[in-house]
Write an enzyme that holds these catalytic residues in place. Structure first.
Site, PDB file in Angstrom:
ATOM      1  N   ILE A 198      33.906  49.488 -22.559  1.00 54.76           N
ATOM      2  CA  ILE A 198      35.289  49.424 -23.041  1.00 54.76           C
ATOM      3  C   ILE A 198      36.195  48.828 -21.979  1.00 54.76           C
ATOM      4  O   ILE A 198      37.015  47.938 -22.260  1.00 54.76           O
ATOM      5  CB  ILE A 198      35.772  50.829 -23.461  1.00 54.76           C
ATOM      6  CG1 ILE A 198      34.989  51.300 -24.690  1.00 54.76           C
ATOM      7  CG2 ILE A 198      37.278  50.826 -23.748  1.00 54.76           C
ATOM      8  CD1 ILE A 198      35.243  52.748 -25.073  1.00 54.76           C
ATOM      9  N   ASP A 231      35.798  52.067 -10.510  1.00 54.81           N
ATOM     10  CA  ASP A 231      34.618  52.685 -11.122  1.00 54.81           C
ATOM     11  C   ASP A 231      33.778  53.308 -10.015  1.00 54.81           C
ATOM     12  O   ASP A 231      33.701  52.756  -8.905  1.00 54.81           O
ATOM     13  CB  ASP A 231      33.791  51.643 -11.888  1.00 54.81           C
ATOM     14  CG  ASP A 231      32.843  52.291 -12.891  1.00 54.81           C
ATOM     15  OD1 ASP A 231      33.079  52.140 -14.099  1.00 54.81           O
ATOM     16  OD2 ASP A 231      31.875  52.954 -12.454  1.00 54.81           O
ATOM     17  N   SER A 242      39.676  58.367 -23.639  1.00 57.03           N
ATOM     18  CA  SER A 242      38.300  58.658 -23.229  1.00 57.03           C
ATOM     19  C   SER A 242      37.861  60.059 -23.645  1.00 57.03           C
ATOM     20  O   SER A 242      37.280  60.236 -24.721  1.00 57.03           O
ATOM     21  CB  SER A 242      38.142  58.455 -21.723  1.00 57.03           C
ATOM     22  OG  SER A 242      39.034  59.301 -20.997  1.00 57.03           O
ATOM     23  N   ASP A 271      44.867  60.198 -27.209  1.00 59.48           N
ATOM     24  CA  ASP A 271      44.064  60.221 -28.435  1.00 59.48           C
ATOM     25  C   ASP A 271      43.056  61.363 -28.434  1.00 59.48           C
ATOM     26  O   ASP A 271      42.486  61.694 -29.473  1.00 59.48           O
ATOM     27  CB  ASP A 271      43.330  58.879 -28.588  1.00 59.48           C
ATOM     28  CG  ASP A 271      42.570  58.765 -29.896  1.00 59.48           C
ATOM     29  OD1 ASP A 271      43.178  59.003 -30.951  1.00 59.48           O
ATOM     30  OD2 ASP A 271      41.364  58.442 -29.865  1.00 59.48           O
ATOM     31  N   GLU A 314      39.852  70.414 -29.575  1.00 64.71           N
ATOM     32  CA  GLU A 314      40.164  69.753 -30.840  1.00 64.71           C
ATOM     33  C   GLU A 314      39.625  70.584 -31.995  1.00 64.71           C
ATOM     34  O   GLU A 314      38.572  71.206 -31.875  1.00 64.71           O
ATOM     35  CB  GLU A 314      39.562  68.342 -30.868  1.00 64.71           C
ATOM     36  CG  GLU A 314      40.134  67.433 -29.783  1.00 64.71           C
ATOM     37  CD  GLU A 314      39.525  66.024 -29.805  1.00 64.71           C
ATOM     38  OE1 GLU A 314      38.683  65.761 -30.677  1.00 64.71           O
ATOM     39  OE2 GLU A 314      39.902  65.213 -28.943  1.00 64.71           O
ATOM     40  N   HIS A 370      42.237  61.576 -32.180  1.00 69.06           N
ATOM     41  CA  HIS A 370      40.884  61.124 -31.812  1.00 69.06           C
ATOM     42  C   HIS A 370      40.381  60.037 -32.764  1.00 69.06           C
ATOM     43  O   HIS A 370      39.300  60.135 -33.355  1.00 69.06           O
ATOM     44  CB  HIS A 370      39.906  62.300 -31.800  1.00 69.06           C
ATOM     45  CG  HIS A 370      38.708  62.053 -30.923  1.00 69.06           C
ATOM     46  ND1 HIS A 370      38.041  63.049 -30.271  1.00 69.06           N
ATOM     47  CD2 HIS A 370      38.059  60.903 -30.589  1.00 69.06           C
ATOM     48  CE1 HIS A 370      37.025  62.548 -29.576  1.00 69.06           C
ATOM     49  NE2 HIS A 370      37.012  61.235 -29.768  1.00 69.06           N
ATOM     50  N   ILE A 371      41.180  58.975 -32.886  1.00 67.99           N
ATOM     51  CA  ILE A 371      40.841  57.895 -33.822  1.00 67.99           C
ATOM     52  C   ILE A 371      40.539  56.581 -33.102  1.00 67.99           C
ATOM     53  O   ILE A 371      40.468  55.534 -33.738  1.00 67.99           O
ATOM     54  CB  ILE A 371      41.987  57.662 -34.832  1.00 67.99           C
ATOM     55  CG1 ILE A 371      43.298  57.333 -34.095  1.00 67.99           C
ATOM     56  CG2 ILE A 371      42.150  58.862 -35.749  1.00 67.99           C
ATOM     57  CD1 ILE A 371      44.397  56.823 -34.993  1.00 67.99           C
ATOM     58  N   GLY A 372      40.360  56.649 -31.781  1.00 71.82           N
ATOM     59  CA  GLY A 372      40.131  55.420 -31.021  1.00 71.82           C
ATOM     60  C   GLY A 372      39.025  54.549 -31.589  1.00 71.82           C
ATOM     61  O   GLY A 372      39.152  53.333 -31.691  1.00 71.82           O
ATOM     62  N   GLY A 373      37.936  55.176 -31.972  1.00 74.56           N
ATOM     63  CA  GLY A 373      36.816  54.419 -32.531  1.00 74.56           C
ATOM     64  C   GLY A 373      36.742  54.488 -34.041  1.00 74.56           C
ATOM     65  O   GLY A 373      35.766  54.034 -34.637  1.00 74.56           O
TER      66      GLY A 373
END
Length: 631
Positions: free
Chosen positions: A385, A404, A462, A487, A492, A514-517
């Site tokens: 991503i 990273d 994430s 997100d 949850e 939680h709709i990122g994907g």
């Protein structure tokens, strides 16, 4: 001494040996280009079903269909060509059975020899063992009727035909319709198998001795040669959390028995549900715990229809020999697009202005509204991503910095930061794309937020637990941060409904569930990717892209049996496997091994003929976790 019972196998043709009703196909061909084609074809299909279910006499069904067909003798060659392309999938894959047992196989059909003979001849069934109707033609070759003296042209003609054959031994009938069952009902057949691969006719299935969703099931029940070791319809797949319907379709079309549940299950519910299940499909809410895995007495593989796998006890899965796949790439573009959109909307203060308009207030202002061009974007986590976001962010004029924990090569003009602190100090926007490692809890807390620029923005698409929500809320209230997009949350709900967070009501804060994907494209991609991995493992033993298991890509089986042996990775197991294979004089055509620090995975391809006792011996080898045979 046990004497093997001699058996005779009587097959129907339409919707059994083939996927279709031949006269329906003929109608499609002869009516091509006619304005009333659909109307006539539908009527022919309706009459066909009435005859099959015994609601009208077969003679009437045949007469009415032939009148509607208006077919010619020359059409039959084309029909045969079409039917060759429409052989039932499991029939086609089990040609060996027809070749080996051809002397015991008969076809009794109310179809017509003119198109049946050429098809079944290729399966080693001669014309003299095919009992069917024959067409009558006029002088110009038009089909005008059928031989009315043939018993198969009359009601319950199959009973008369089979009775006249007076077959010795156990007679088994395999067909899709009630007209096939009547031979069993009349007492001249010993068993009736309702064949449902192509069509499920309740009237036939409810009266059957056995329902066969494929020829593999019929062959398995009778312990006959077959192309696969275990019928796929006996492999149970449970898909939870409303995964995309394409996943159900992909797995069902491959022959598996699939159950779809729209919501997640609690641990207690899942423990009850998972018994007898071979494949479990979940998303992010269902927790696969040690207790669940202990109850899963037949579980082979888990498919996570998402990126994260923290909801699964991966180590215990490995100890139980359960392979886990996820979807690390399928929804990455969706997440990236949402991140870019939210960054732009936060920079422009779009949400406060939108809320004002909704509340009836006009507030046209440039205060707090900035372009993203020329701003510094800090990407934490430069994986699938993060890298895509890096490229898109540069395309809209942002200066990209990334951090990273692993050494990652920069794409485009992105600048690598050696520490998180370095990135936080330089970024106008910080976006998080880190994994679900438990060590990442509160990765961004009060200390890290204080290192960020005054008026910076924070985006988290994430994991919910990587941000200290209390610290973020405080920073937004004091103005340390000018906005945030969140997100994911530390906790949850299991299902849609009421939800509360300290971030609600704060200015310039975008909150999403939680709709990122969660785009149609991403969910469809996942519904293709994960089932393909599941089918690859179930059907051939492939573990490429497994997250908890040694990865191995296997060549396609060719006329061989495949032994799959999962064991603890301790010295000597491979030697014991080969010792057993040598003892039973097995001819190994290929052998493959992949291991990690805990588990070994040995795949041995064998000649088709082997002593069945070898399977028991391989299962008894010390440190064996799981063993199965594929062929």
């Amino acid at each position: 001494m046990i004497t093997e019972v001699a058996r005779k196998y009587v097959f129907d043709f339409d919707s059994t040996l083939t996927r279709v009703e031949a006269l329906d196909v003929l109608a499609e061909m002869t009516l091509e280009g006619k304005s009333n084609k659909d109307e006539v074809v539908n009527e022919i299909q309706r009459i066909t079903n009435l005859g099959i279910d015994g609601d009208i006499s077969f003679t009437e069904s045949l007469e009415r269909r032939i009148k509607l067909l208006k077919a010619h003798k020359s059409d039959l060659e084309g029909l045969v060509s079409e039917l060759r392309q429409k052989i039932s999938k499991s029939i086609e894959s089990n040609k060996e059975f027809f070749e080996k047992y051809s002397d015991d196989i008969y076809v009794i059909s109310c179809g017509f020899k003119e198109f049946i003979d050429p098809i079944v001849e290729e399966y080693n069934i001669p014309s003299e063992r095919v009992y069917a109707n024959t067409f009558e033609f006029d002088e110009e070759g038009n089909i005008i009727g059928f031989d009315e003296d043939n018993p198969l042209a009359s009601h319950n003609g199959k009973i008369e035909c089979l009775k006249a054959l007076d077959l010795e031994g156990e007679v088994q009938v395999i067909g899709d319709g009630y007209s096939d069952y009547v031979m069993r009902e009349a007492g001249i057949a010993d068993k009736f198998f309702a064949y449902t691969e192509n069509v499920h006719r309740e009237k036939a299935a409810s009266n059957a001795d056995h329902v066969a969703p494929s020829l593999d099931e019929f062959l398995f029940v009778n312990d006959l040669p077959r192309s696969i070791s275990y019928p796929k319809n006996r492999i149970k797949i449970l898909l939870l959390e409303n995964v995309h319907p394409a996943a159900f379709d992909n797995l069902s079309e491959d022959g598996f028995s699939v159950e779809l549940v729209k919501h997640s299950l609690s641990e207690e519910e899942l423990i009850e549900k998972v018994r007898g299940v071979h494949v479990l499909g979940i998303r992010s809410k269902t927790q696969v715990t040690k207790k669940v895995l202990d109850a899963a007495n037949k579980l082979l593989v888990i498919g996570a229809f998402c990126i994260g796998t923290t909801q699964i006890d991966l180590e215990y899965c490995k100890k139980k020999g359960v392979v886990v796949f996820n979807a690390p790439y399928s929804n990455t573009r969706s997440v990236v697009e949402l991140a870019i959109g939210e960054i732009i909307m936060l920079m422009r203060s779009v949400f406060p202005r939108s809320t004002e308009i909704h509340n009836g207030q006009w507030n046209k202002t440039a205060i707090g509204s900035r372009e993203v061009r020329g701003k510094n974007l800090g990407i934490v986590g430069y994986g699938n991503i993060g890298k895509q976001l890096s490229v898109l962010a540069e395309s809209v004029g942002m200066m990209v910095y990334y951090y990273d924990v692993n050494d990652k090569l920069a794409l485009g003009n992105a600048t690598k930061c050696n520490t998180l602190e370095e990135l936080l100090k330089v970024s106008d926007v910080v976006t998080l794309h880190i994994d679900d490692n438990k060590a990442n809890k509160n990765f961004i807390g009060e200390r890290e937020i204080n290192l960020m620029k005054e008026g910076a923005l924070l985006v988290n698409l994430s994991r919910g637990f990587v941000v200290d929500i209390d610290a973020l809320a405080e920073a937004l209230k004091t103005g340390k941060l000018a906005g945030a997009a969140v997100d994911v949350y530390p906790e949850e709900p299991m299902a849609n409904g009421e939800f509360h967070t300290r971030l609600q009501g704060l200015t310039n804060v975008i909150l999403t569930p939680h709709i990122g994907g969660s785009t149609e494209e991403a969910q469809r991609n996942i519904a293709d990717f994960v089932p393909n991995k599941i089918m690859g493992y179930i059907n051939s033993g492939d573990t490429v892209d497994a997250v908890n298991f040694p990865n191995i890509r296997l060549p396609k089986q060719s006329n061989a049996h495949r032994f799959l042996h999962i064991h603890d990775n301790v010295p000597g197991v491979m030697a014991k496997i080969n010792e057993v294979l040598a003892k039973y004089e097995m001819n190994i055509t290929g052998q493959y091994l992949s291991t990690d620090s805990e588990v070994g995975y040995v795949i041995s391809d064998m000649d088709k003929e082997y002593n069945k006792e070898v399977v028991k011996a391989l299962k008894k080898i010390e440190h064996t976790i799981k063993f199965r045979v594929l062929y």
